[in-house]
Motif scaffolding. Sequence first.
Motif, PDB file in Angstrom:
ATOM      1  N   ILE A 142       0.840  -1.201   0.000  1.00 45.73           N
ATOM      2  CA  ILE A 142       0.000   0.000   0.000  1.00 45.73           C
ATOM      3  C   ILE A 142       0.876   1.253   0.000  1.00 45.73           C
ATOM      4  CG2 ILE A 142      -1.710   1.311   1.318  1.00 45.73           C
ATOM      5  CD1 ILE A 142      -2.803  -1.342   2.333  1.00 45.73           C
ATOM      6  N   ALA A 143       1.996   1.202   0.732  1.00 44.34           N
ATOM      7  CA  ALA A 143       2.909   2.345   0.794  1.00 44.34           C
ATOM      8  C   ALA A 143       3.822   2.420  -0.423  1.00 44.34           C
ATOM      9  CB  ALA A 143       3.755   2.278   2.057  1.00 44.34           C
ATOM     10  N   GLN A 144       3.680   1.477  -1.353  1.00 40.22           N
ATOM     11  CA  GLN A 144       4.449   1.441  -2.606  1.00 40.22           C
ATOM     12  C   GLN A 144       5.955   1.356  -2.350  1.00 40.22           C
ATOM     13  OE1 GLN A 144       3.250   4.457  -5.429  1.00 40.22           O
ATOM     14  NE2 GLN A 144       1.096   4.335  -4.841  1.00 40.22           N
ATOM     15  N   ILE A 145       6.328   0.513  -1.392  1.00 38.33           N
ATOM     16  CA  ILE A 145       7.735   0.318  -1.081  1.00 38.33           C
ATOM     17  C   ILE A 145       8.105  -1.165  -1.119  1.00 38.33           C
ATOM     18  CG2 ILE A 145       7.412   0.125   1.416  1.00 38.33           C
ATOM     19  CD1 ILE A 145      10.305   1.973  -0.344  1.00 38.33           C
TER      20      ILE A 145
ATOM     21  N   GLY B  40      15.442   9.697   1.109  1.00 41.96           N
ATOM     22  CA  GLY B  40      14.384  10.337   1.876  1.00 41.96           C
ATOM     23  C   GLY B  40      13.000   9.811   1.528  1.00 41.96           C
ATOM     24  N   GLY B  41      12.753   9.613   0.229  1.00 42.84           N
ATOM     25  CA  GLY B  41      11.453   9.099  -0.185  1.00 42.84           C
ATOM     26  C   GLY B  41      11.211   7.676   0.281  1.00 42.84           C
ATOM     27  N   GLN B  42      12.248   6.845   0.241  1.00 38.21           N
ATOM     28  CA  GLN B  42      12.108   5.460   0.718  1.00 38.21           C
ATOM     29  C   GLN B  42      11.832   5.430   2.216  1.00 38.21           C
ATOM     30  OE1 GLN B  42      15.911   4.165  -0.618  1.00 38.21           O
ATOM     31  NE2 GLN B  42      15.255   3.821  -2.745  1.00 38.21           N
ATOM     32  N   ALA B  43      12.530   6.277   2.960  1.00 36.46           N
ATOM     33  CA  ALA B  43      12.305   6.331   4.403  1.00 36.46           C
ATOM     34  C   ALA B  43      10.880   6.789   4.715  1.00 36.46           C
ATOM     35  CB  ALA B  43      13.322   7.268   5.057  1.00 36.46           C
ATOM     36  N   ARG B  44      10.368   7.760   3.951  1.00 38.38           N
ATOM     37  CA  ARG B  44       9.000   8.248   4.197  1.00 38.38           C
ATOM     38  C   ARG B  44       7.977   7.144   3.910  1.00 38.38           C
ATOM     39  NH1 ARG B  44       9.404  13.896   3.089  1.00 38.38           N
ATOM     40  NH2 ARG B  44      11.425  14.511   3.972  1.00 38.38           N
ATOM     41  N   ARG B  45       8.226   6.383   2.877  1.00 40.76           N
ATOM     42  CA  ARG B  45       7.279   5.307   2.553  1.00 40.76           C
ATOM     43  C   ARG B  45       7.302   4.208   3.619  1.00 40.76           C
ATOM     44  NH1 ARG B  45       7.417   4.594  -4.050  1.00 40.76           N
ATOM     45  NH2 ARG B  45       7.497   6.823  -4.527  1.00 40.76           N
ATOM     46  N   ILE B  46       8.463   3.948   4.177  1.00 41.63           N
ATOM     47  CA  ILE B  46       8.517   3.007   5.300  1.00 41.63           C
ATOM     48  C   ILE B  46       7.740   3.571   6.480  1.00 41.63           C
ATOM     49  CG2 ILE B  46      10.088   2.016   7.028  1.00 41.63           C
ATOM     50  CD1 ILE B  46      12.094   1.563   4.805  1.00 41.63           C
TER      51      ILE B  46
ATOM     52  N   GLU C  18       8.240  13.470  -8.775  1.00 40.19           N
ATOM     53  CA  GLU C  18       7.790  12.104  -9.010  1.00 40.19           C
ATOM     54  C   GLU C  18       7.653  11.338  -7.694  1.00 40.19           C
ATOM     55  OE1 GLU C  18       9.175   8.096 -11.523  1.00 40.19           O
ATOM     56  OE2 GLU C  18      10.276   9.994 -11.726  1.00 40.19           O
ATOM     57  N   THR C  19       8.646  11.487  -6.818  1.00 40.61           N
ATOM     58  CA  THR C  19       8.572  10.807  -5.519  1.00 40.61           C
ATOM     59  C   THR C  19       7.409  11.346  -4.703  1.00 40.61           C
ATOM     60  OG1 THR C  19      10.971  10.509  -5.559  1.00 40.61           O
ATOM     61  CG2 THR C  19       9.863  10.220  -3.437  1.00 40.61           C
ATOM     62  N   GLU C  20       7.201  12.671  -4.779  1.00 42.74           N
ATOM     63  CA  GLU C  20       6.098  13.284  -4.043  1.00 42.74           C
ATOM     64  C   GLU C  20       4.750  12.733  -4.521  1.00 42.74           C
ATOM     65  OE1 GLU C  20       5.185  17.798  -2.973  1.00 42.74           O
ATOM     66  OE2 GLU C  20       4.855  17.353  -5.094  1.00 42.74           O
ATOM     67  N   ARG C  21       4.605  12.580  -5.836  1.00 38.35           N
ATOM     68  CA  ARG C  21       3.344  12.080  -6.384  1.00 38.35           C
ATOM     69  C   ARG C  21       3.097  10.649  -5.907  1.00 38.35           C
ATOM     70  NH1 ARG C  21       4.618  12.310 -11.304  1.00 38.35           N
ATOM     71  NH2 ARG C  21       4.048  14.502 -11.588  1.00 38.35           N
ATOM     72  N   GLY C  22       4.139   9.809  -5.946  1.00 45.54           N
ATOM     73  CA  GLY C  22       3.970   8.431  -5.499  1.00 45.54           C
ATOM     74  C   GLY C  22       3.674   8.338  -4.013  1.00 45.54           C
ATOM     75  N   LEU C  23       4.319   9.183  -3.221  1.00 45.47           N
ATOM     76  CA  LEU C  23       4.067   9.153  -1.787  1.00 45.47           C
ATOM     77  C   LEU C  23       2.661   9.627  -1.466  1.00 45.47           C
ATOM     78  CD1 LEU C  23       5.175   8.642   1.037  1.00 45.47           C
ATOM     79  CD2 LEU C  23       6.027  10.992   1.064  1.00 45.47           C
ATOM     80  N   MET C  24       2.189  10.651  -2.166  1.00 41.80           N
ATOM     81  CA  MET C  24       0.827  11.146  -1.905  1.00 41.80           C
ATOM     82  C   MET C  24      -0.218  10.103  -2.297  1.00 41.80           C
ATOM     83  SD  MET C  24       1.008  13.891  -0.287  1.00 41.80           S
ATOM     84  CE  MET C  24      -0.776  14.056  -0.229  1.00 41.80           C
ATOM     85  N   GLN C  25       0.059   9.323  -3.331  1.00 39.78           N
ATOM     86  CA  GLN C  25      -0.861   8.237  -3.664  1.00 39.78           C
ATOM     87  C   GLN C  25      -0.923   7.203  -2.552  1.00 39.78           C
ATOM     88  OE1 GLN C  25       0.589   6.781  -7.409  1.00 39.78           O
ATOM     89  NE2 GLN C  25      -0.216   8.516  -8.597  1.00 39.78           N
TER      90      GLN C  25
END
Length: 573
Positions: free
Chosen positions: A451-454, A478-484, A509-516
Motif C-alpha cells: 500500500i505504501a508502494q515500497i 528520503g522518499g524510501q524512508a518516508r514510505r517506510i 515524481e517521488t512526491e506524487r507516489g508518496l501522496m498516492q
Amino acid sequence: MSILWRLWILFEPYRNWMLAGTLIALITLLANVALMALAGWFITAMAVAGAAGIAINYFAPAALIRLSAIARTAGRYSERLVNHEATFRLIAELRVWFYRHLEPLAPARLQQFHSGDLLSRIRSDIDALDNLYVRVIVPVAVAIISAVIFGLFLLWHHPTLALSGLFFLLLAGGLLPLWSQWRGRAPGRRLAEDEAALRAAVIDGVQGMAELTLYGADARQAQRVDALGRRLIADQERLSSDHGLTQAAVGLSANLSLWMLLWLGIPLVQDGTLMSPQLAMLALFTLASFEAVAPLPHAFQLLGRTLASAQRLFAIVDLQPAVQDPPGPSPQLERFDIQLRGVGFSYPGGGSPALIDLDLEVPAGGRAAVIGATGSGKSTLFNLLLRFWEPDHGEIRIGGHPITTIAGEDLRRHIAVVSQQTHLFDTTIRENLLIAAPGAPSETVEEACRIAQIHDFISALPEGYDTWVGETGVRLSGGQARRIAVARALLKDAPILLLDEPTEGLDVETERGLMQALDRLMVGRTVLLITHRPAGLDWVEQVLVLDQGRTVAQGDPTVIATATGAPLLRALG
C-alpha cells in the motif's frame, strides 16, 4: 535527602548480594591475615623448638595454615564472582530505572539537553556508580569490622600494641581517605562534566562533518575536541598521581606500624610477657592487616566522581514532566473527531506565543490541512495534540473527551504520525516496521508495504526485509524512508493520522507516489495535514491558514484560495 542516602535506597533490591559480597570479602581478608600470622608463628616456633631440642605438635598449626590458604583462594574467587554479579545486576537495573524516568520527560523537558550529554549520563555516569558499591561500601564495611577484630586481637596480647596498631590503621584508613576525597572532589566533578562535553563535541563533529568541512570549521572543531581531551587527561593525571602518593603512604604506615610493634614488643619478649613466636606472629599480622585499609584512599578519591555522576543523574530524574497524566483511568474513546477551542500556548522562554486562540474542528473521518510559514505554530499544534505539551489556555477534545483526561500513552495509541523527519533505527527494515505492531505476521507487513508502494523496492534488495538500514536510515533515500514511515503508520492502524510535511524535500515524481500511498492511508481516518506545498490539498476538506500563531483564514480549500489568495500563496510558498 543526601545523594548517598538516595543511592542507598536505589540499591535496596541488591542489598542481599551486597551483604554476601561484604561477608565473603571479610572472610577472605581474615583468612589472608591468619595465614600470614600463623605462618610467622609456626616457622618461629619450629625454629625455637629445634634449637631447644624439644618436641612440638605441628599437625594443628599446619592444618590451620592450609585451611587459611584454601579459604583465601576460595574467598577471592567467590568475592569477585558475587561482587561482579551484584555490580552487573545493579548497573543494568539503574539503566532501566533512569530510562523509565527519562521517557516521560521526552520530548518537552529534554530539549535543553544534548543527545551526547544524555548518552554520557546513561552510560558513563551510571557506570561510575559501581565505584560506590565495589570500592566504597564493601571496603569500608570490611575495614571497620576487621579493624575492630584486629584491635581486639592485639589487645588480647597487650594494650600498648593495640593502641599502636589502631593508630596507624586509623592513619592509613581514615586520614588518608579523607585527604584523597578532598583532593579528588574537584577533578572528579570536572571529569563527569568534561566526559559529557567531549562526547557531545565528538557527536556534533561526526554528525556535522559535511557542514564543518564545507565551511572550513573542521579544524576549529578538532581543536575543541583536543582541548576537552587535554583537560580530561590533566585531571586523570592528577588523580593517578594522588593515587600513587596514597598507596606509598599506606605502605609507609604499614612499615611504621611494624617498626613500632617491634620497638614495643621486643622488651615484652625480654621480660617474658610475650614469647618470641608470638612476636613474629604479631609482626606479620600487623603487615597483613593493612590489606584492610589499602583500598580506602583510592575509593574515597573516586567518591567525588561518583557523587558528581549521581548528581547529574538525579538532576534529570528530579525534573517534572511537562505533561502530567490524569490520576484515574482514561475514558474509552468511541469516536475520533478533533476539537480545539481557544487554544493558546507559549514555549518556556519564548519571546512570543506560538499559538493564539486557535479554533479548529475536524469531524471523525474528516481531513484538514494546516498551512503557514515556518514558525507559524503548525508543529506546535501537533505537539499539543500528542500531549507533548499542555496548552496554556483553551481546550482540546478528542471524541468529545478533553485530552487532559486521557493518559499520554493511551492517547498516542490512537494516533499515527508520518513526519518529514522519519527516524529509522539502526536495524533491519522489518524491525523498523514492527515497532508499530510487534508480532505482526510477514503477510501483514508486506501488505502494508505494498500500500505504501515500497514493497517492490524492498523485495529487490539482496536481503529483502532483513536489509540493515544503518544509523538513522542512511542507506535509504528520503522518499524510501518516508514510505517506510507510511507502512509503519498502516501497521499501527490508528484512527487518527497526523501528517507533518510528509513530502518536504522530495522531487515531484517521488512526491506524487508518496501522496498516492498517503491517500490510501487516509481512508477512514481523521487526518490533520501540515504542509507548505499544494500537494495534498486536493485530498482535504478544509484548510487552516496560520500566521505567527494566529488564524488568518479557515474553510474550504477552494474558497480560501479564492478569497485570500495572497496569504495562502505566502503560506504555501
